[in-house]
Design a protein around this motif. Structure first.
Motif, PDB file in Angstrom:
ATOM      1  N   PRO A  20       0.908  -1.114   0.012  1.00 20.25           N
ATOM      2  CA  PRO A  20       0.270  -0.422  -0.239  1.00 20.25           C
ATOM      3  C   PRO A  20       0.783   1.329  -0.335  1.00 20.25           C
ATOM      4  CG  PRO A  20      -0.362  -1.126   1.941  1.00 20.25           C
ATOM      5  CD  PRO A  20       1.123  -1.768   0.917  1.00 20.25           C
ATOM      6  N   ALA A  21       2.441   1.294  -0.068  1.00 17.26           N
ATOM      7  CA  ALA A  21       3.203   2.380   0.371  1.00 17.26           C
ATOM      8  C   ALA A  21       3.564   2.951  -1.185  1.00 17.26           C
ATOM      9  CB  ALA A  21       4.133   2.114   1.070  1.00 17.26           C
ATOM     10  N   GLN A  22       3.815   2.002  -2.476  1.00 16.97           N
ATOM     11  CA  GLN A  22       3.935   2.448  -3.282  1.00 16.97           C
ATOM     12  C   GLN A  22       2.772   3.180  -4.421  1.00 16.97           C
ATOM     13  OE1 GLN A  22       6.040  -0.586  -5.300  1.00 16.97           O
ATOM     14  NE2 GLN A  22       8.191  -0.524  -3.311  1.00 16.97           N
ATOM     15  N   HIS A  23       2.335   4.154  -4.210  1.00 15.35           N
ATOM     16  CA  HIS A  23       0.999   4.663  -4.746  1.00 15.35           C
ATOM     17  C   HIS A  23       1.515   6.976  -4.870  1.00 15.35           C
ATOM     18  CE1 HIS A  23      -1.286   1.731  -4.961  1.00 15.35           C
ATOM     19  NE2 HIS A  23      -0.948   1.112  -3.691  1.00 15.35           N
ATOM     20  N   ASP A  24       1.780   6.793  -5.363  1.00 19.50           N
ATOM     21  CA  ASP A  24       2.353   8.562  -5.863  1.00 19.50           C
ATOM     22  C   ASP A  24       1.104   9.332  -4.786  1.00 19.50           C
ATOM     23  OD1 ASP A  24       3.879   7.516  -7.281  1.00 19.50           O
ATOM     24  OD2 ASP A  24       3.007   8.207  -9.372  1.00 19.50           O
ATOM     25  N   HIS A  25       0.131   9.018  -4.819  1.00 22.78           N
ATOM     26  CA  HIS A  25      -1.493   9.919  -4.341  1.00 22.78           C
ATOM     27  C   HIS A  25      -0.632  10.472  -2.913  1.00 22.78           C
ATOM     28  CE1 HIS A  25      -3.484   6.185  -3.626  1.00 22.78           C
ATOM     29  NE2 HIS A  25      -3.852   6.123  -2.954  1.00 22.78           N
ATOM     30  N   ILE A  26      -0.030   9.338  -2.055  1.00 19.08           N
ATOM     31  CA  ILE A  26       0.417   9.434  -1.057  1.00 19.08           C
ATOM     32  C   ILE A  26       1.497  10.551  -1.075  1.00 19.08           C
ATOM     33  CG2 ILE A  26       1.053   8.457   1.335  1.00 19.08           C
ATOM     34  CD1 ILE A  26       0.786   5.850  -0.191  1.00 19.08           C
ATOM     35  N   ASN A  27       1.181  11.318   0.489  1.00 16.48           N
ATOM     36  CA  ASN A  27       2.241  12.299   0.048  1.00 16.48           C
ATOM     37  C   ASN A  27       2.363  12.221   2.318  1.00 16.48           C
ATOM     38  OD1 ASN A  27       3.483  14.760   0.756  1.00 16.48           O
ATOM     39  ND2 ASN A  27       1.577  15.993   0.608  1.00 16.48           N
ATOM     40  N   PHE A  28       3.647  11.792   2.260  1.00 16.95           N
ATOM     41  CA  PHE A  28       4.099  11.688   3.637  1.00 16.95           C
ATOM     42  C   PHE A  28       4.317  12.922   4.448  1.00 16.95           C
ATOM     43  CE2 PHE A  28       5.361   7.841   1.104  1.00 16.95           C
ATOM     44  CZ  PHE A  28       4.638   6.784   2.073  1.00 16.95           C
ATOM     45  N   TYR A  29       4.951  14.030   4.419  1.00 21.68           N
ATOM     46  CA  TYR A  29       5.164  15.337   4.813  1.00 21.68           C
ATOM     47  C   TYR A  29       4.002  16.079   4.631  1.00 21.68           C
ATOM     48  CZ  TYR A  29       9.300  12.275   3.773  1.00 21.68           C
ATOM     49  OH  TYR A  29       9.959  11.846   3.424  1.00 21.68           O
TER      50      TYR A  29
END
Length: 65
Positions: free
Chosen positions: A32-41
């Motif tokens: 689930p971590a390899q998606h461009d729409h996740i903004n970790f910051y």
């Protein structure tokens, strides 16, 4: 990532229900971590009242034809 993991599971369940062959080896390569729409910051905004009223998960989208 929790949202992605939850809906990734729903997607696998839906594919299996349609008799699509999903092997454990195939599923082991998903994350689930390899998606461009996740903004970790960034900052996220949620309407908790709406989400708490939701019964179950949102329906999955059909792939584009």
């Amino acid at each position: 990532m929790l949202w992605n993991a939850t809906y990734l599971g729903d997607t696998l369940d839906a594919l299996r229900a349609e008799s699509y062959p999903i092997t454990a080896e195939d599923a082991a390569h998903l994350t689930p971590a390899q998606h461009d729409h996740i903004n970790f910051y960034g900052t996220y905004s949620f309407d908790f009242e709406t989400e708490l009223r939701r019964d179950g998960h949102r329906p999955l989208r059909s792939p584009a034809a």
